[in-house]
Design a protein around this motif. Structure first.
Motif, PDB file in Angstrom:
ATOM      1  N   HIS A  50       0.832  -1.210   0.000  1.00  0.00           N
ATOM      2  CA  HIS A  50       0.000   0.000   0.000  1.00  0.00           C
ATOM      3  C   HIS A  50       0.865   1.258   0.000  1.00  0.00           C
ATOM      4  N   ASP A  67       2.205   2.086  -3.363  1.00  0.00           N
ATOM      5  CA  ASP A  67       1.195   2.669  -4.257  1.00  0.00           C
ATOM      6  C   ASP A  67       0.638   3.972  -3.682  1.00  0.00           C
ATOM      7  N   ARG A  68       1.225   4.403  -2.580  1.00  0.00           N
ATOM      8  CA  ARG A  68       0.825   5.668  -1.954  1.00  0.00           C
ATOM      9  C   ARG A  68      -0.627   5.629  -1.473  1.00  0.00           C
ATOM     10  N   LEU A  69      -1.111   4.436  -1.137  1.00  0.00           N
ATOM     11  CA  LEU A  69      -2.452   4.360  -0.563  1.00  0.00           C
ATOM     12  C   LEU A  69      -2.401   4.769   0.892  1.00  0.00           C
ATOM     13  N   ALA A  89      -1.209   6.529 -10.512  1.00  0.00           N
ATOM     14  CA  ALA A  89      -2.055   5.440 -11.008  1.00  0.00           C
ATOM     15  C   ALA A  89      -1.737   5.084 -12.460  1.00  0.00           C
ATOM     16  N   LEU A  94      -2.120  -1.617  -8.534  1.00  0.00           N
ATOM     17  CA  LEU A  94      -2.213  -2.560  -7.422  1.00  0.00           C
ATOM     18  C   LEU A  94      -3.379  -3.513  -7.656  1.00  0.00           C
ATOM     19  N   PRO A 143      -5.422  -5.731  -5.447  1.00  0.00           N
ATOM     20  CA  PRO A 143      -5.564  -6.024  -4.022  1.00  0.00           C
ATOM     21  C   PRO A 143      -5.954  -7.466  -3.765  1.00  0.00           C
ATOM     22  N   GLN A 144      -5.843  -7.826  -2.505  1.00  0.00           N
ATOM     23  CA  GLN A 144      -6.057  -9.210  -2.112  1.00  0.00           C
ATOM     24  C   GLN A 144      -7.526  -9.590  -2.185  1.00  0.00           C
ATOM     25  N   THR A 198     -14.064  -6.556  -3.260  1.00  0.00           N
ATOM     26  CA  THR A 198     -15.412  -6.177  -2.855  1.00  0.00           C
ATOM     27  C   THR A 198     -16.292  -6.014  -4.087  1.00  0.00           C
ATOM     28  N   ALA A 199     -15.654  -5.991  -5.253  1.00  0.00           N
ATOM     29  CA  ALA A 199     -16.388  -5.727  -6.491  1.00  0.00           C
ATOM     30  C   ALA A 199     -17.501  -6.738  -6.718  1.00  0.00           C
ATOM     31  N   ARG A 254      -7.705  -5.788 -14.387  1.00  0.00           N
ATOM     32  CA  ARG A 254      -7.923  -4.352 -14.198  1.00  0.00           C
ATOM     33  C   ARG A 254      -6.596  -3.639 -13.960  1.00  0.00           C
ATOM     34  N   LEU A 295      -3.698  -4.639 -14.998  1.00  0.00           N
ATOM     35  CA  LEU A 295      -2.932  -4.648 -16.252  1.00  0.00           C
ATOM     36  C   LEU A 295      -3.465  -3.626 -17.238  1.00  0.00           C
ATOM     37  N   PRO A 310       0.657  -0.371 -16.361  1.00  0.00           N
ATOM     38  CA  PRO A 310       1.576   0.233 -15.403  1.00  0.00           C
ATOM     39  C   PRO A 310       3.032  -0.120 -15.701  1.00  0.00           C
ATOM     40  N   ASP A 334      -1.066  -8.307  -4.446  1.00  0.00           N
ATOM     41  CA  ASP A 334      -1.205  -8.758  -3.059  1.00  0.00           C
ATOM     42  C   ASP A 334      -1.751 -10.185  -3.071  1.00  0.00           C
ATOM     43  N   ILE A 388       8.350  -4.460 -17.026  1.00  0.00           N
ATOM     44  CA  ILE A 388       7.580  -4.049 -15.859  1.00  0.00           C
ATOM     45  C   ILE A 388       8.290  -4.542 -14.612  1.00  0.00           C
ATOM     46  N   MET A 404       5.544  -2.276 -20.905  1.00  0.00           N
ATOM     47  CA  MET A 404       4.114  -2.215 -21.248  1.00  0.00           C
ATOM     48  C   MET A 404       3.813  -1.041 -22.163  1.00  0.00           C
ATOM     49  N   THR A 435     -17.636   1.298  -5.997  1.00  0.00           N
ATOM     50  CA  THR A 435     -18.308   0.032  -5.675  1.00  0.00           C
ATOM     51  C   THR A 435     -17.315  -1.123  -5.712  1.00  0.00           C
ATOM     52  N   ALA A 436     -16.190  -0.942  -6.421  1.00  0.00           N
ATOM     53  CA  ALA A 436     -15.170  -1.996  -6.453  1.00  0.00           C
ATOM     54  C   ALA A 436     -14.304  -1.969  -5.201  1.00  0.00           C
ATOM     55  N   GLU A 461      -9.963   0.536  -1.698  1.00  0.00           N
ATOM     56  CA  GLU A 461      -8.583   0.233  -2.045  1.00  0.00           C
ATOM     57  C   GLU A 461      -8.380   0.381  -3.556  1.00  0.00           C
ATOM     58  N   GLN A 499      -8.819   4.047  -4.754  1.00  0.00           N
ATOM     59  CA  GLN A 499      -7.665   4.861  -4.396  1.00  0.00           C
ATOM     60  C   GLN A 499      -6.462   4.527  -5.270  1.00  0.00           C
ATOM     61  N   SER A 500      -6.270   3.242  -5.534  1.00  0.00           N
ATOM     62  CA  SER A 500      -5.108   2.874  -6.346  1.00  0.00           C
ATOM     63  C   SER A 500      -5.316   3.288  -7.797  1.00  0.00           C
TER      64      SER A 500
END
Lengths: 262, 356
Positions: A48, A51-53, A77, A82, A84-85, A88-89, A154, A156, A160, A166, A193, B1, B242-243, B246, B249-250
């Motif tokens: 995190h 990625d500056r979160l 971005a 990132l 994430p692990q 929630t989507a 997403r 990819l 980046p 994660d 990359i 890339m 909604t996704a 985290e 923000q990323s």
């Protein structure tokens, strides 16, 4: 060669608790780094911070020599993605294509319609991860492994320079694990990359990563090539005697397996 | 890339064609719903105590020469502004509902549950009871007090449940519901204390379009258009939210600011709706769900579709409110609850007890 991503005496934590301190890392283009360490060592926190979160407590993260402090979130971005692990989507009936298209947001501006190029990048990413056949399905109908591939797609689609993953292998069966590891390696090699991924399964580390960083006890205990880090004298103080290490019969790379405790 | 990619697409792949079909279908549905809304408005104008035949309707609406003056007055002064206001309020509540559901990632979030509606009603009642006279930015004292009441309630619920920058959605909704109940009780108390007739109190607490005129439409329309437009422009950030925080923000989005802006805009829409028509439940909850079931979760499509469905729903609810017990008018919130409640429970049951 100048590192693509670098941390200088990076310390992170939440409120007053310091998770880790004084982490120095240099990640070069084309490298795959594995972050390992016991549960709660701060692997995800470090990702995190890269990625500056989260804002570091001290020290800084540099991308191409520039501190992330001086970059706007959207600029970050465009260069650092990132995956994430957790996803929630899956909570909403968003289609796979819509979810992957979100990766184009930082490039296009959030209020602009997607261009031809955006659509093309999304299509290619869908094909690359074998998601094109399910592009119109909604996330809630996918299996855990398929959702993981959508999350990776997403990231990819952001095209980046640095890819942060994660625990990318969780929920994947062994076939997709092998496929994904191969893809990560070829992304790093062919597209220059830098990849940083967290792994809790030490058996997979040596075959995946060029470099390993071991995070434990609030600091970076060791870093270097897998054969330098995955040694009994390095791992034993942290994981105890609960593991055994032996060279892979073909590649000679160290393989770490849990030793059942009796 | 950044280097060239090997594969280029010279012709559309099968999934792309499928995507185009989906877009075309969404457009067709959108047009269909727009026509349905037009037809509903016509029906609303034609139906009521003074029945107007469909064949007279065009000339009455166009104010042609030689039409019956009293019928003309009914159509132009009473029914058309009222029907239009119902459509606007329905669209506004539905858009606010979409935004709240996406922001809190919870299927149960709507302007009513997060406390916006009751806060607005309480503010508006305070303004009416104590005769406030201040205004701001074209908002009269009642609308302004409604907006402030709604904002204070929603942000109070957010503040009460925020811990370390993270709001627990479940406790937020609970806090919103508790505040909503307190404020509804406060509103009822104020109304009874000032000896307002019970039906007036009812009209505030359950919503009504009784006696609404062109002036209400003129006040409301700019706000609803502004709110809807802003939410629609921010549709893709809403998708990203909604996704998950985290992910958003990323992707370079400032989650905090987007939250504040969206909550404010959605609250404004809900507050204006309450200031104009009282507290109308279920529209902001049901319309987004219907739209999501039909058109998926992409907010570029979801927002306009929800707005249309909300508008149609409320226009018909108002028709029923005027006609079921005619000549007595039923508060429209009773109708929306009677229509929306069972529908909501049906959807809940059909999806195995969960909406997520």
């Amino acid at each position: 060669m100048k590192p693509l991503l670098q941390t200088i005496r990076l310390s992170c934590g939440y409120d007053s608790t310091v998770v880790f301190a004084d982490v120095d890392l240099e990640v070069h283009a084309g490298e795959v780094w594995a972050l390992i360490g016991p549960n709660g060592a701060g692997k995800s926190t470090l990702l995190h911070a890269l990625d500056r979160l989260i804002r570091p407590l001290a020290g800084e993260v540099l991308f191409e020599g520039k501190s992330l402090d001086h970059l706007r979130p959207r600029e970050i971005a465009r260069s650092i993605a990132l995956a994430p692990q957790r996803a929630t989507a899956a909570a909403w009936p968003m289609t796979v294509r819509d979810a992957v298209s979100l990766g184009r947001g930082p490039h296009r501006g959030w209020m602009m319609p997607y261009t031809r190029e955006d659509r093309q990048v999304v299509e290619e990413t869908l094909v690359m991860l074998g998601l094109d056949a399910m592009a119109e399905r909604t996330l809630s109908t996918l299996s855990g492994g398929e959702v993981r591939r959508v999350i990776l797609a997403r990231a990819l689609a952001q095209q980046p320079r640095v890819l942060l993953l994660d625990e990318p292998l969780t929920y994947l069966d062994i076939q997709y694990q092998a496929e994904l590891l191969g893809r990560i390696r070829s992304l790093a090699r062919d597209h220059e990359i830098a990849v940083v991924l967290t792994l809790h399964d030490l058996a997979l580390v040596a075959g995946t990563a060029d470099c390993v960083a071991l995070l434990a006890d609030g600091r970076l205990c060791a870093q270097g090539a897998p054969s330098d880090v995955l040694r009994p004298e390095v791992l034993a103080p942290i994981y105890g005697t609960s593991l055994e290490i032996f060279p892979h019969p073909q590649s000679g790379l160290p393989v770490v397996l849990p030793k059942p405790q009796l | 890339m950044t280097g060239g990619r090997k594969k280029t697409f010279t012709e559309k792949s099968a999934p792309r064609q499928k995507e185009d079909r989906r877009l075309k279908r969404a457009w067709q549905w959108g047009m269909g719903l727009l026509l349905l809304l037009g037809a509903s408005l016509m029906a609303s104008v034609a139906m009521g105590a003074v029945s107007i035949s469909m064949s007279d309707l065009p000339s009455l609406l166009l104010r042609a020469d030689g039409v019956d003056a009293s019928q003309q007055a009914v159509v132009w002064e009473l029914r058309l502004p009222r029907a239009l206001l119902a459509a606007l309020v329905g669209a506004g509540l539905a858009s606010a509902g979409v935004a709240f559901q996406a922001l809190f990632r919870n299927a149960l979030a709507d302007p009513y549950v997060v406390g916006a509606s009751s806060g607005a009603a309480f503010g508006a009642t305070l303004a009416l009871t104590f005769g406030f006279t201040f205004g701001l930015a074209g908002l009269g004292p009642v609308s302004l007090a409604a907006f402030l009441g709604a904002m204070i309630t929603v942000f109070a619920a957010l503040f009460l449940t925020e811990q370390g920058g993270q709001a627990s959605v479940a406790s937020l909704l609970l806090a919103g519901s508790a505040l909503a109940m307190m404020l509804s009780a406060g509103t009822a108390f104020l109304l009874l204390w000032r000896s307002q007739p019970w039906f007036q109190a009812f009209n505030w607490l359950l919503g009504s379009f009784s006696g609404r005129e062109w002036s209400h439409v003129v006040i409301g329309a700019p706000y609803f258009i502004f709110c809807f437009g802003l939410l629609w422009l921010l549709a893709r950030p809403l998708d990203a939210l909604t996704a998950g925080d985290e992910v958003a923000q990323s992707l370079g989005l400032s989650v905090r600011w987007i939250r504040i802006v969206m909550v404010s805009v959605a609250t404004l829409a809900a507050a204006v709706a309450v200031a104009l028509a009282g507290v109308i439940g279920f529209v902001g909850l049901v319309a987004p769900h219907v739209a999501r079931l039909m058109f998926g979760a992409s907010h570029r499509t979801l927002l306009p579709m929800s707005a249309l469905i909300g508008a149609i729903l409320l226009v018909w609810s108002d028709i029923l409110a005027r006609t079921v017990l005619a000549p007595v008018e039923v508060p429209v919130g009773i109708i929306t609850a009677a229509l929306g409640g069972p529908f909501f429970l049906y959807v809940l049951k059909a999806r195995g007890g969960r909406l997520a």
